[in-house]
Design a protein around this motif. Structure first.
Motif, PDB file in Angstrom:
ATOM      1  N   CYS A   1      12.918   3.288   6.792  1.00 42.09           N
ATOM      2  CA  CYS A   1      11.732   3.313   5.930  1.00 42.09           C
ATOM      3  C   CYS A   1      10.621   2.544   6.615  1.00 42.09           C
ATOM      4  CB  CYS A   1      12.028   2.729   4.550  1.00 42.09           C
ATOM      5  SG  CYS A   1      12.188   0.935   4.506  1.00 42.09           S
ATOM      6  N   ILE A   2       9.398   2.960   6.331  1.00 42.36           N
ATOM      7  CA  ILE A   2       8.205   2.325   6.901  1.00 42.36           C
ATOM      8  C   ILE A   2       7.395   1.752   5.751  1.00 42.36           C
ATOM      9  CG2 ILE A   2       6.186   2.614   8.375  1.00 42.36           C
ATOM     10  CD1 ILE A   2       7.590   5.368   9.185  1.00 42.36           C
ATOM     11  N   ILE A   3       7.090   0.489   5.836  1.00 44.24           N
ATOM     12  CA  ILE A   3       6.330  -0.190   4.786  1.00 44.24           C
ATOM     13  C   ILE A   3       4.933  -0.515   5.295  1.00 44.24           C
ATOM     14  CG2 ILE A   3       6.201  -2.311   3.401  1.00 44.24           C
ATOM     15  CD1 ILE A   3       9.274  -2.210   3.263  1.00 44.24           C
ATOM     16  N   ASP A   4       3.944   0.005   4.598  1.00 40.02           N
ATOM     17  CA  ASP A   4       2.533  -0.211   4.945  1.00 40.02           C
ATOM     18  C   ASP A   4       2.225   0.217   6.376  1.00 40.02           C
ATOM     19  OD1 ASP A   4       2.046  -1.210   2.419  1.00 40.02           O
ATOM     20  OD2 ASP A   4       2.448  -3.276   2.995  1.00 40.02           O
ATOM     21  N   GLY A   5       2.711   1.383   6.772  1.00 43.49           N
ATOM     22  CA  GLY A   5       2.390   1.924   8.095  1.00 43.49           C
ATOM     23  C   GLY A   5       0.910   2.265   8.198  1.00 43.49           C
TER      24      GLY A   5
ATOM     25  N   GLU B   1       0.813  -1.214   0.000  1.00 44.96           N
ATOM     26  CA  GLU B   1       0.000   0.000   0.000  1.00 44.96           C
ATOM     27  C   GLU B   1       0.852   1.271   0.000  1.00 44.96           C
ATOM     28  OE1 GLU B   1      -3.207   0.381  -0.273  1.00 44.96           O
ATOM     29  OE2 GLU B   1      -3.867  -1.706  -0.169  1.00 44.96           O
ATOM     30  N   THR B   2       1.814   1.344   0.916  1.00 43.63           N
ATOM     31  CA  THR B   2       2.600   2.570   1.059  1.00 43.63           C
ATOM     32  C   THR B   2       4.066   2.269   1.360  1.00 43.63           C
ATOM     33  OG1 THR B   2       2.170   2.731   3.450  1.00 43.63           O
ATOM     34  CG2 THR B   2       0.595   3.820   1.970  1.00 43.63           C
ATOM     35  N   LEU B   3       4.907   3.237   1.012  1.00 43.66           N
ATOM     36  CA  LEU B   3       6.324   3.188   1.352  1.00 43.66           C
ATOM     37  C   LEU B   3       6.756   4.596   1.737  1.00 43.66           C
ATOM     38  CD1 LEU B   3       9.167   1.841   1.455  1.00 43.66           C
ATOM     39  CD2 LEU B   3       9.408   2.461  -0.963  1.00 43.66           C
ATOM     40  N   ASP B   4       7.131   4.785   3.002  1.00 41.72           N
ATOM     41  CA  ASP B   4       7.647   6.058   3.498  1.00 41.72           C
ATOM     42  C   ASP B   4       9.132   5.901   3.784  1.00 41.72           C
ATOM     43  OD1 ASP B   4       5.206   7.303   3.324  1.00 41.72           O
ATOM     44  OD2 ASP B   4       4.663   6.965   5.420  1.00 41.72           O
ATOM     45  N   VAL B   5       9.952   6.709   3.123  1.00 43.83           N
ATOM     46  CA  VAL B   5      11.404   6.596   3.234  1.00 43.83           C
ATOM     47  C   VAL B   5      11.974   7.875   3.830  1.00 43.83           C
ATOM     48  CG1 VAL B   5      13.573   6.225   1.999  1.00 43.83           C
ATOM     49  CG2 VAL B   5      11.474   5.086   1.216  1.00 43.83           C
ATOM     50  N   CYS B   6      12.791   7.726   4.842  1.00 41.66           N
ATOM     51  CA  CYS B   6      13.506   8.852   5.435  1.00 41.66           C
ATOM     52  C   CYS B   6      14.985   8.478   5.420  1.00 41.66           C
ATOM     53  CB  CYS B   6      13.004   9.101   6.865  1.00 41.66           C
ATOM     54  SG  CYS B   6      13.512  10.675   7.553  1.00 41.66           S
ATOM     55  N   MET B   7      15.717   9.018   4.447  1.00 43.15           N
ATOM     56  CA  MET B   7      17.062   8.528   4.190  1.00 43.15           C
ATOM     57  C   MET B   7      18.009   9.692   3.924  1.00 43.15           C
ATOM     58  SD  MET B   7      18.518   5.443   4.069  1.00 43.15           S
ATOM     59  CE  MET B   7      16.944   4.580   4.068  1.00 43.15           C
ATOM     60  N   TYR B   8      19.140   9.676   4.617  1.00 46.39           N
ATOM     61  CA  TYR B   8      20.150  10.717   4.428  1.00 46.39           C
ATOM     62  C   TYR B   8      20.680  10.723   3.000  1.00 46.39           C
ATOM     63  CZ  TYR B   8      24.635  13.177   5.017  1.00 46.39           C
ATOM     64  OH  TYR B   8      25.702  14.032   4.882  1.00 46.39           O
TER      65      TYR B   8
ATOM     66  N   PHE C   1       5.664  -2.618   8.858  1.00 47.75           N
ATOM     67  CA  PHE C   1       6.933  -2.847   9.548  1.00 47.75           C
ATOM     68  C   PHE C   1       7.917  -1.745   9.176  1.00 47.75           C
ATOM     69  CE2 PHE C   1       7.312  -5.168   5.563  1.00 47.75           C
ATOM     70  CZ  PHE C   1       8.615  -4.956   5.152  1.00 47.75           C
ATOM     71  N   VAL C   2       8.969  -1.647   9.961  1.00 49.68           N
ATOM     72  CA  VAL C   2       9.968  -0.606   9.766  1.00 49.68           C
ATOM     73  C   VAL C   2      11.350  -1.235   9.613  1.00 49.68           C
ATOM     74  CG1 VAL C   2      10.356  -0.269  12.246  1.00 49.68           C
ATOM     75  CG2 VAL C   2      10.849   1.596  10.671  1.00 49.68           C
ATOM     76  N   MET C   3      12.198  -0.599   8.794  1.00 48.81           N
ATOM     77  CA  MET C   3      13.605  -0.976   8.677  1.00 48.81           C
ATOM     78  C   MET C   3      14.445   0.232   9.060  1.00 48.81           C
ATOM     79  SD  MET C   3      14.002  -3.427   5.337  1.00 48.81           S
ATOM     80  CE  MET C   3      13.652  -2.178   4.101  1.00 48.81           C
ATOM     81  N   SER C   4      15.331   0.052  10.021  1.00 51.92           N
ATOM     82  CA  SER C   4      16.138   1.175  10.487  1.00 51.92           C
ATOM     83  C   SER C   4      17.511   0.684  10.923  1.00 51.92           C
ATOM     84  CB  SER C   4      15.450   1.884  11.661  1.00 51.92           C
ATOM     85  OG  SER C   4      16.242   2.938  12.151  1.00 51.92           O
TER      86      SER C   4
END
Length: 266
Positions: free
Chosen positions: A172-176, A103-110, A215-218
């Motif tokens: 990044c957050i996948i399907d938050g 559904e969604t992909l939110d990415v916060c990446m330097y 889920f989140v990957m960090s």
């Protein structure tokens, strides 16, 4: 045809039939043995197990290291964390997690310089997965950054950090849950404006959307080839609800909302 020739013909026919049956049995034996071996190999490879995202109950650690190590750590309550330390395998795992977005992909990446990851993000957007990316303003357009490439696609939203301090996050957050809720609001707003009005006469009744656990990957890993190939890096992957919620809150604090449907919503 005399009796002698008839006997020879019958004997030849019987030989062919028996031989064909033997060939079939031999083929079946080796075919089943091969499948059995493949099944056993898959069962023994614990690294493949964590890639089964059917239920999205994820607790995983990805370590980019020089050593090849595979082992499982058990943590309460009866959860397994599988650690696979192989650079090639871990690159594959990282991309597989990204590709699992529904559904969604939110990415916060330097920093995003990996062309392969950029291609995967584009493919997700083409599948109508809502993509938002926040990057540091100083690194966003420094070669070989992929941000200019991603900004070419209207279905990928990219913002540079408006904060005065360094945006050094790598998650990044996948399907938050909050992101999915936002997507549904945008969809409702578009329908209200009759964006899809020309298709309403032939459109089918929409089916109830499935729920995908977010889920989140960090970790320390920038999405760069240099980091994945040469550096010692770590990424934690978890579907723990409280942890996902905290990362979503941080992402929303960095994202500047401009959609009218969200600005006027209550």
């Amino acid at each position: 045809m005399d009796w002698r020739n008839a006997k020879i013909l019958l004997a030849s026919t019987a030989t062919v039939v028996v031989a064909s049956q033997i060939v079939k049995k031999v083929y079946k034996y080796f075919s089943s043995s091969k499948k059995s071996c493949l099944s056993e190999t898959r069962n023994e490879d614990t690294c493949d197990e964590v890639l089964n995202l059917k239920n999205r109950d994820i607790n995983d650690v990805i370590l980019f290291s020089d050593d090849v190590v595979r082992h499982t750590v058990r943590v309460p309550p009866n959860k397994d964390i599988t650690i696979c330390e192989s650079r090639e395998l871990n690159c594959f795992k990282l991309i597989k997690y990204i590709k699992s977005a529904r559904e969604t992909l939110d990415v916060c990446m330097y920093l995003i310089t990996s062309s392969e990851i950029a291609e995967q993000i584009i493919r997700l957007g083409q599948k109508h997965i809502l993509v938002r990316i926040v990057v540091d303003s100083d690194m966003a357009f420094t070669p070989p950054s992929q941000i200019n490439k991603l900004k070419e696609y209207s279905f990928i939203q990219v913002q540079t950090s408006k904060k005065s301090i360094l945006m050094h996050h790598k998650f990044c957050i996948i399907d938050g849950p909050k992101a999915i809720k936002r997507k549904n609001m945008l969809k409702a707003h578009a329908e209200k404006l009759n964006v899809y009005g020309t298709f309403t006469k032939t459109a089918k009744v929409p089916q109830k959307s499935k729920h995908f656990k977010g889920f989140v990957m960090s970790g320390s890993l920038n999405w760069s080839t240099q980091a994945m190939v040469s550096n010692h890096e770590s990424v934690i992957v978890t579907s723990h609800q409280n942890i996902v919620g905290k990362f979503e809150k941080e992402f929303e604090s960095l994202w500047v909302e401009t959609e009218p449907a969200l600005m006027t919503s209550t």
